[in-house]
Every structure is written in structure tokens, then in C-alpha cells.
Design an enzyme around this catalytic site. Structure first.
Site, PDB file in Angstrom:
ATOM      1  N   GLU A 101      -2.899  10.200  -0.261  1.00  0.00           N
ATOM      2  CA  GLU A 101      -4.138   9.426  -0.337  1.00  0.00           C
ATOM      3  C   GLU A 101      -4.595   9.072   1.058  1.00  0.00           C
ATOM      4  O   GLU A 101      -5.784   9.130   1.388  1.00  0.00           O
ATOM      5  CB  GLU A 101      -3.907   8.153  -1.166  1.00  0.00           C
ATOM      6  CG  GLU A 101      -5.175   7.340  -1.459  1.00  0.00           C
ATOM      7  CD  GLU A 101      -5.528   6.303  -0.388  1.00  0.00           C
ATOM      8  OE1 GLU A 101      -6.647   5.763  -0.433  1.00  0.00           O
ATOM      9  OE2 GLU A 101      -4.714   6.049   0.499  1.00  0.00           O
ATOM     10  N   GLU A 102      -3.633   8.685   1.904  1.00  0.00           N
ATOM     11  CA  GLU A 102      -3.967   8.125   3.214  1.00  0.00           C
ATOM     12  C   GLU A 102      -4.681   9.132   4.113  1.00  0.00           C
ATOM     13  O   GLU A 102      -5.510   8.759   4.938  1.00  0.00           O
ATOM     14  CB  GLU A 102      -2.703   7.584   3.899  1.00  0.00           C
ATOM     15  CG  GLU A 102      -2.022   6.430   3.161  1.00  0.00           C
ATOM     16  CD  GLU A 102      -2.844   5.146   3.114  1.00  0.00           C
ATOM     17  OE1 GLU A 102      -3.985   5.114   3.606  1.00  0.00           O
ATOM     18  OE2 GLU A 102      -2.330   4.159   2.553  1.00  0.00           O
ATOM     19  N   ASP A 132      -4.464   0.140  -6.355  1.00  0.00           N
ATOM     20  CA  ASP A 132      -4.259   0.412  -4.923  1.00  0.00           C
ATOM     21  C   ASP A 132      -4.955  -0.639  -4.068  1.00  0.00           C
ATOM     22  O   ASP A 132      -5.800  -0.320  -3.241  1.00  0.00           O
ATOM     23  CB  ASP A 132      -4.758   1.826  -4.571  1.00  0.00           C
ATOM     24  CG  ASP A 132      -4.528   2.170  -3.099  1.00  0.00           C
ATOM     25  OD1 ASP A 132      -3.628   1.560  -2.485  1.00  0.00           O
ATOM     26  OD2 ASP A 132      -5.248   3.044  -2.581  1.00  0.00           O
ATOM     27  N   HIS A 143      -1.591  -1.166   6.444  1.00  0.00           N
ATOM     28  CA  HIS A 143      -1.382  -0.116   7.462  1.00  0.00           C
ATOM     29  C   HIS A 143      -0.687  -0.621   8.723  1.00  0.00           C
ATOM     30  O   HIS A 143      -0.909  -0.085   9.803  1.00  0.00           O
ATOM     31  CB  HIS A 143      -2.719   0.556   7.829  1.00  0.00           C
ATOM     32  CG  HIS A 143      -3.372   1.276   6.681  1.00  0.00           C
ATOM     33  ND1 HIS A 143      -4.536   1.983   6.820  1.00  0.00           N
ATOM     34  CD2 HIS A 143      -3.019   1.402   5.371  1.00  0.00           C
ATOM     35  CE1 HIS A 143      -4.887   2.513   5.650  1.00  0.00           C
ATOM     36  NE2 HIS A 143      -3.977   2.165   4.755  1.00  0.00           N
ATOM     37  N   ASP A 197       0.848  -1.201   0.000  1.00  0.00           N
ATOM     38  CA  ASP A 197       0.000   0.000   0.000  1.00  0.00           C
ATOM     39  C   ASP A 197       0.873   1.236   0.000  1.00  0.00           C
ATOM     40  O   ASP A 197       1.235   1.726   1.037  1.00  0.00           O
ATOM     41  CB  ASP A 197      -0.924  -0.037   1.227  1.00  0.00           C
ATOM     42  CG  ASP A 197      -1.939   1.092   1.222  1.00  0.00           C
ATOM     43  OD1 ASP A 197      -2.105   1.741   0.172  1.00  0.00           O
ATOM     44  OD2 ASP A 197      -2.541   1.333   2.274  1.00  0.00           O
TER      45      ASP A 197
HETATM   46 ZN   LIG Z   1      -3.734   2.693  -0.571  1.00  0.00          ZN
HETATM   47 ZN   LIG Z   2      -3.864   2.795   2.769  1.00  0.00          ZN
END
Ligand SMILES: [Zn+2]
Ligand SMILES: [Zn+2]
Ligand SMILES: [Zn+2]
Ligand SMILES: [Zn+2]
Lengths: 429, 429
Positions: free
Chosen positions: A293-294, A321, A392, A261
């Protein structure tokens, strides 16, 4: 890495080489940090070395969040520490931490139905398990506790919230991810504990419902900083003003090296365009590596705003993604008339084991912003069965990528992008 | 937990209930800590509630070691943190840490053959991978880097040593474990990095062999404290002076909850003796929960010294300390004449899928001390294929135990212990 344009030919390992270079040489790259800036420089240099026709960056403002220490301990008689991580965007606690009894809920919905008497001055614990699924289909049901838990808990007077990680592995990693506050509702600290720790805590609560926890976190929200989308193009040989946008996000959370990610996606889309250059595609292929993005699709929103006038010339957009699992389905989000073209395209994907999917694709998290403004999209759906094992966490590292599966992704992206770039079809119709 | 003797009957879940209680209610229990003391109290209380005839503790002195913070960072241009843990017994670094170039070796042997010029003032990195095996058979080849690496590195003038974790998983946990110093050799800090971080570091070194690392650790060695072996007996109905010793170790490393190492063993041997009580075994069954196995069999040495005069009356000893995998083989370490008895015993284990093994058993880490003094032993060999995935990591938690496999262990221990306790055979002959 130092890949020269001439040596490229049809290097099907190029996607892997790129994600390896990004994760080893840059590593974790939380938006707004020094490492984020290094990733921008890395991306520009790679694009140039790969022989792209144009390479540039587009700055945008963002709220910067900085992780500090996080500690969560169970008081006597159990006296032990739990594995915890701050959720992205969370405030810290006072220096001495917050100590309070715990109140457990199985879901966010259960919390919203609780009374102030049950929650006031407590630490809320949402213990919502995530089941595995090839599409990660249960993520949407569970992630609400992460995103909205702090607001709902604060409305009922809670002092802090901890959630069971939105993760499908019993490895003892806490999964971070963005949380949100709401104007007018107190901003309370929010953190995630690992799945085994959530099980441990619920066993402790079964023995002693009066259990006290102490949470100490030192996050900072120092204000606004600048981050960037990095963009590069292979100029179309026949219809250069028509843009086929393929994308991934360049930023990652700070605890792993962001291999799944979204280093994998970065490698896939950079390699796709680089390998297609020698075929002189008719439309322009634009690679966008979105920033932040996060933090909530911040780079994607900036892109859509900045290119608002030009979106009519975006004939297609897609994002990779969802890790590095094999592509198993081709979903579309385009006009009804274009579906004949899409089915022809899917036939070319069949040898890779990719079936035709529904016409409900989002195109990917960042690209969903473009879809909302009418840009046709598709999603090469990846096998995400294990994605939320790593998502994550500190455990999102290069070794979790299967090079063979990544190659299959690259082959699928080459076919999809080539067909769309060389076609005259209007996917909006 | 509150298991009453009357409700026991043939509760084959008893081993699981005990390890659950130990890991949830006591948690991590590093020897010499407050938690270690809580585990002693826990064990005494459980033995009493399970209806053992005698329960007592035996104190011993030990050197106390306290983990502090540990940080390991890679300098520019890569600027990232690696997952690191101090090895047990290691000194800390100066407050500002140690920054130096790295020199990598593939094995401890390679390090011992290096020259001072290569190592002096550097941080040594031993990158020795551990392969999987049902017997954990490669552990012995790799663990030398952990145990003796600091001494060998210091002899060549190194400032510190980091090792690739002695672990077989690519999960991003560092594996701790005891290291040793040697009189007259400088005591340098020693730490382990996770397997993915070792891979990451070697990739970085391939790009930049001049790479600099900074290690900062704040461990303490405050001196001598008291810990305990906890002992309990079911008195033999016919030959009470003959002791059948079954054992496990009560202490654990501090980062996991010590479920596999060695909560499972604690549950198995406590449950075995408790369930055999109602059968009125002829010899005395003595359960010994050794203290401070992890620091170097400290409790076992104290036991052997204290009971030196009584060892002739120890007719048998065995330990469960290899996780919670199914038992697959019955190994012995006894006199040649006793092997006929052992083969008869093994026949009773056959329905559990347990084959006859060689007569080379150690009896287990702590029991090996007794074997060295002539006590006959056996080992119910467990499937350890995944044991070193979790061993000495934060990830050694209750959820890693398969209750069905644990039950099979208990059934095997019941058969072995019953047969030996009710026999008149002299296993020394
Ligand atoms: Zn992502
Ligand atoms: Zn992510
Ligand atoms: Zn052990
Ligand atoms: Zn151990």
C-alpha cells in the site's frame, strides 16, 4: 502467536493478539523485503490456524526501494546535525553528499510560484505545518509537498528537497512516506526532517539566510521484485458467490513496527472474519491483506486487475487503515436505495458511540481502487487526532495502541460485516 | 542573539532568549568537543553583552569520549533492529560486533545476585522501568543499572550490557547518560534501548528465551582534552568579597540540543544576574556555568579544587538543572539559625506558588560538591514530572520548554538571589 480455532469463541482481544504477534514477531515489513515475505508467511499461517476455509496468496510485481543512511548537517557557524529520513522512492545523493544554500517555502504552492533564479542549485525546504484533526483532514493539504515537492523543485533547478515532516507531533522523529518523480524531470533526492528540526532550521535561517546544508543519502532502487496480497475466506453458507471484502494492508514502512499503520487494521479485519465464522455468515467474507500500500496502492491495483471479471460479485468492500483510535462515525459510499439499510445498520452501531456519516466514504486507500470500479463501500471512521503524531515514524510501535479502543473497533467491524454478510440487499442500487 | 545591556530593563523573556540562542546557534555541546568550545565562546560573549563586570574562563582537564555508530539487531526468526544508543564513556565493540544470547534481569540488584553460569558470555539486559514523579524521585533507584551495570555484568563474565532507558516516556528514543568502569574489572560495551524496544525485547524473550542479539558500536576514548567553566560576576556594591554563586551546566549530551538539560538553567541564571545588575546588589553575584557536568561533575570538582581557599567567602550556592518546569518548592541546605531568614524569603515566593521545603537540599548536582565543603545551598525545586521523558535523548529540544513556566523560574530566581545578595545573614549558622 498460536491461536487455535476452537479456543476463539468471542475473544474480543483477538485483534490485539494479532497485531501484537505481527509487530513483535515480524516487525517492520517494507514491501519487497525479506521481512515483507515473512509477513506473508505469518498471515497465511494465522489464517490457517484461525480456521479460514480458503487461504491463498496472489503475487504482483513492484519496484523495490531500499533505504540507506541519511545525514543532514548545518554548516558553520551552527555546525549541527538535523534528524532526517529519506522519503520512500527517493534516489540517493552522490557519495560525498550535496552541499548548498537553502531556500525556504511555506507551502508547495509557494514553491511552484517561485522563479528559477531563487531555486536554481539550492536545496529547497518546504516548511508546511500539519494541524491536528479527528479526521486527519489537513493531511491532504500538506502531503503534496512530500509527494510532488521533488518534481516541482527539480523543474526550477533545485539540487535536493527537504520537507518539514507531515506530522502533528513535536517529537523529534522524521516522518517518511512515498514521493514521486515525473518522466522528463530530473530525479533529485528528497528527505523529511522532524518538526523540531524544521523549527530549528527556520530559526537558523532567520539569523543567517545564507545558511548551507549538506545532505548525504545512500538509497538504492535495485529494480523489480515480487510481493503478495494475502487472501482468506469464510465461505458463505447461503450465497457463497457474493463477496463481502474486508481489508487492511500488510506492508509497513521500515522504521517503526507498523502497529498503527496498519497492524491494527490487519488485526481488526482478521479477527472480524475469524469470529464471524461460527455464525455461518450467508455471504462469503473475504479478507484481503493488501501488499505494498505504502508504495502507492500497488497491491490494490494488482487485485483490481486480477479480479476485474469478478468485481460485480463484490457486494461490498471496506478497509481499516487509520490507526487504532475509536470508531466515531459510519460513512457510506453506496447507492441511494441502500441508504435505508445503512441507517438500520448504523442504529446497531449507536451503543458503540458511532454516528451516521455522509455517503462520501472512500472505503479506505486500497479499497478506493475498487470503489472507482463500482464496488459499494463504507468506512468505519476512526479518531485520528493523534494518528499523524506517529504515522510513518520509528515511533509507530505496539505500545501506541489502546487495547480498549481496538476492542471497540473490532465490535464495530463485527456488526457491520455481520449485517452486510447476512443481508440480501444490493448496495449498488 | 544580540541582547544589549541597555535594552534589558526587566525583560522577563531574557531566560528564554538565552536558551533559544544557545540551542539554535550552538546546539548539542558534548564536553570536550568543538561544539563545547563554541558554547564557551558563546557564554563569554553573552556575559559581556549583558554588561557583567567580570567574565572569565577556567580550564580543566577531562577524559574525552566520542560517540560512534550504534546498531543492535535481533537475530532470526525476528530479524529486526532496536533503537539503541551508547552510554557515555562506554567502549565500542569489535568491528564485527558482539553476538550472543541475552539474559534479562528486572533490576541491577537482581543482576548482582545472579550466578556466573547464568551470565557468562551473554549480553545482559536490565529491564528496569522508571515511574513518573514530580521530584523525579525514582530516578535514583533506576539509574544504578546505567551507572554500575557494566561493572556488575562484567564481574559475572558478560560480554556486553544493554539497559532499558532510564526514561519515563514511551516515545522511541534511547536515553544516554554516563556509565562507569572499575579498575580491575573488564570494560564491556554498555548501551541503552528505548522503552518500547525494551518492551518489544521482553515480549520476544517470552516467545524465544534463546534469542540472540548483535551489538555493534564504534565509540572512541581518545584521551585527555581541556574544557572550561565559564564564570561572570556582578560585583557587590557593599560586600564585594562575599560571593552568592548561582549556576547551571553549559555542556549537554550530544543527541539533543540540551534545551531542558541544561540550556534552561543557563538561561535562568544568566538572566537572573543580568537583571539584578541594575539593582546594585550588595554582595557579589557570581554566575558559574560548569563544564562537563554530564561526564561526572568534572567542572564542578575543578572549580572546588581551584577555589578551595575562597570557599569560606562563598556565602551561598545554587544550581538550576532539572529542566524548565515550574518551581513548586523552596528547599534549603543551611544552618539552623538561618532558617528564619529562609522562611521570610519563602514568603516572598508564595505568590509564585512556591511552598517551603525541607532543609535537605543538595543545591543541584554541581553545587553538591560545594555543599560537601560547607557552602550553604538552596534548591528551587522544579516540577520534573515530564523531565525524564526527554532527559538525555535527541528529543531534548527548545520546543519542549514552556516560555511561561520558564518566566516563573526566572521570577523565583530573581527573588531568591536578590534577597540573599542584599542580606547580611550568615547562612552557615
Ligand atoms: Zn496505511
Ligand atoms: Zn502509511
Ligand atoms: Zn543536567
Ligand atoms: Zn544530564
Amino acid at each position: 502467536m498460536n491461536v487455535q480455532a476452537e479456543s476463539l469463541k468471542l475473544d474480543k482481544d483477538l485483534a490485539y493478539k494479532l497485531v501484537e504477534s505481527l509487530t513483535v514477531e515480524v516487525g517492520p515489513r517494507l514491501a519487497g523485503t525479506e521481512a515483507d515475505m515473512r509477513s506473508v508467511v505469518w498471515a497465511e499461517r494465522q489464517f490457517q490456524q484461525l480456521g479460514f476455509d480458503k487461504v491463498w496468496r496472489e503475487p504482483f510485481d513492484m519496484l523495490y526501494w531500499e533505504r540507506g543512511q541519511a545525514n543532514l548537517t548545518v554548516a558553520a557557524p551552527f555546525n549541527q546535525s538535523l534528524v532526517v529520513t529519506a522519503l520512500g522512492g527517493s534516489v540517493g545523493t552522490p557519495f560525498d553528499g550535496i552541499s548548498s544554500q537553502v531556500v525556504m517555502f511555506n507551502t508547495l504552492e509557494e514553491l511552484t510560484q517561485a522563479s528559477t533564479a531563487d531555486v536554481k542549485d539550492r536545496i529547497v525546504f518546504i516548511n508546511h505545518a500539519l494541524e491536528k484533526d479527528i479526521r486527519g483532514g489537513f493531511y491532504g493539504q500538506v502531503v503534496g509537498g512530500r509527494a510532488r515537492g521533488a518534481v516541482e523543485a527539480a523543474k526550477l533547478g533545485a539540487k535536493a528537497i527537504i520537507i518539514r515532516s507531515v506530522g502533528s507531533s513535536n517529537n523529534r522523529f522524521a516522518h517518511t512516506g512515498q514521493m514521486r518523480y515525473e518522466e522528463g524531470v530530473e530525479r533529485i533526492p528528497a528527505a523529511a526532517i522532524s518538526v523540531p528540526d524544521a523549527q530549528q532550521l527556520s530559526k537558523m535561517l532567520a539569523i543567517n539566510p545564507e545558511l548551507t546544508l549538506s545532505l548525504q543519502m545512500s538509497n538504492n532502487l535495485p529494480g523489480t521484485v515480487t510481493s503478495h496480497n494475502v487472501i482468506a475466506e469464510i465461505t458463505g453458507s447461503k450465497r457463497p458467490d457474493e463477496i463481502v471484502l474486508i481489508s487492511a494492508h500488510l506492508d509497513s514502512w521500515d522504521e517503526g513496527t507498523g502497529a498503527l499503520d496498519d497492524g491494527a487494521g490487519v488485526g481488526i479485519v482478521m479477527a472480524t472474519a475469524a469470529l464471524l465464522k461460527q455464525e455461518k455468515p450467508e455471504r462469503t467474507i473475504r479478507v484481503v491483506l493488501f501488499g505494498n500500500e505504502e508504495g502507492g496502492l500497488i497491491g490494490a491495483r494488482a487485485y483490481a486487475a486480477r479480479h476485474h471479471q469478478q468485481l460485480a460479485k463484490h457486494v461490498f468492500a471496506s478497509e481499516s487503515d487509520f490507526g487504532a483510535g475509536r470508531v466515531w462515525r459510519f460513512d457510506t459510499g453506496m447507492g441511494e436505495q441502500a441508504l435505508g439499510f445503512a441507517r438500520e445498520l448504523q442504529k446497531k452501531l449507536t451503543p458503540l458511540g458511532i454516528a451516521m456519516g455522509p455517503n462520501t466514504a472512500s472505503g479506505g486507500p486500497d479499497v478506493s481502487i475498487l470503489k472507482a470500479q463500482g464496488v459499494p463501500v463504507a468506512s468505519l471512521m476512526q479518531d485520528g487526532t493523534d494518528y499523524f503524531d506517529y504515522h510513518h515514524t520509528p515511533n509507530d510501535t505496539l505500545d501506541k495502541i489502546d487495547p480498549t479502543a481496538l476492542k471497540q473497533n473490532l465490535e464495530a467491524w463485527l456488526i457491520m460485516t455481520r449485517e452486510i454478510a447476512n443481508s440480501q440487499v444490493n448496495l449498488r442500487l
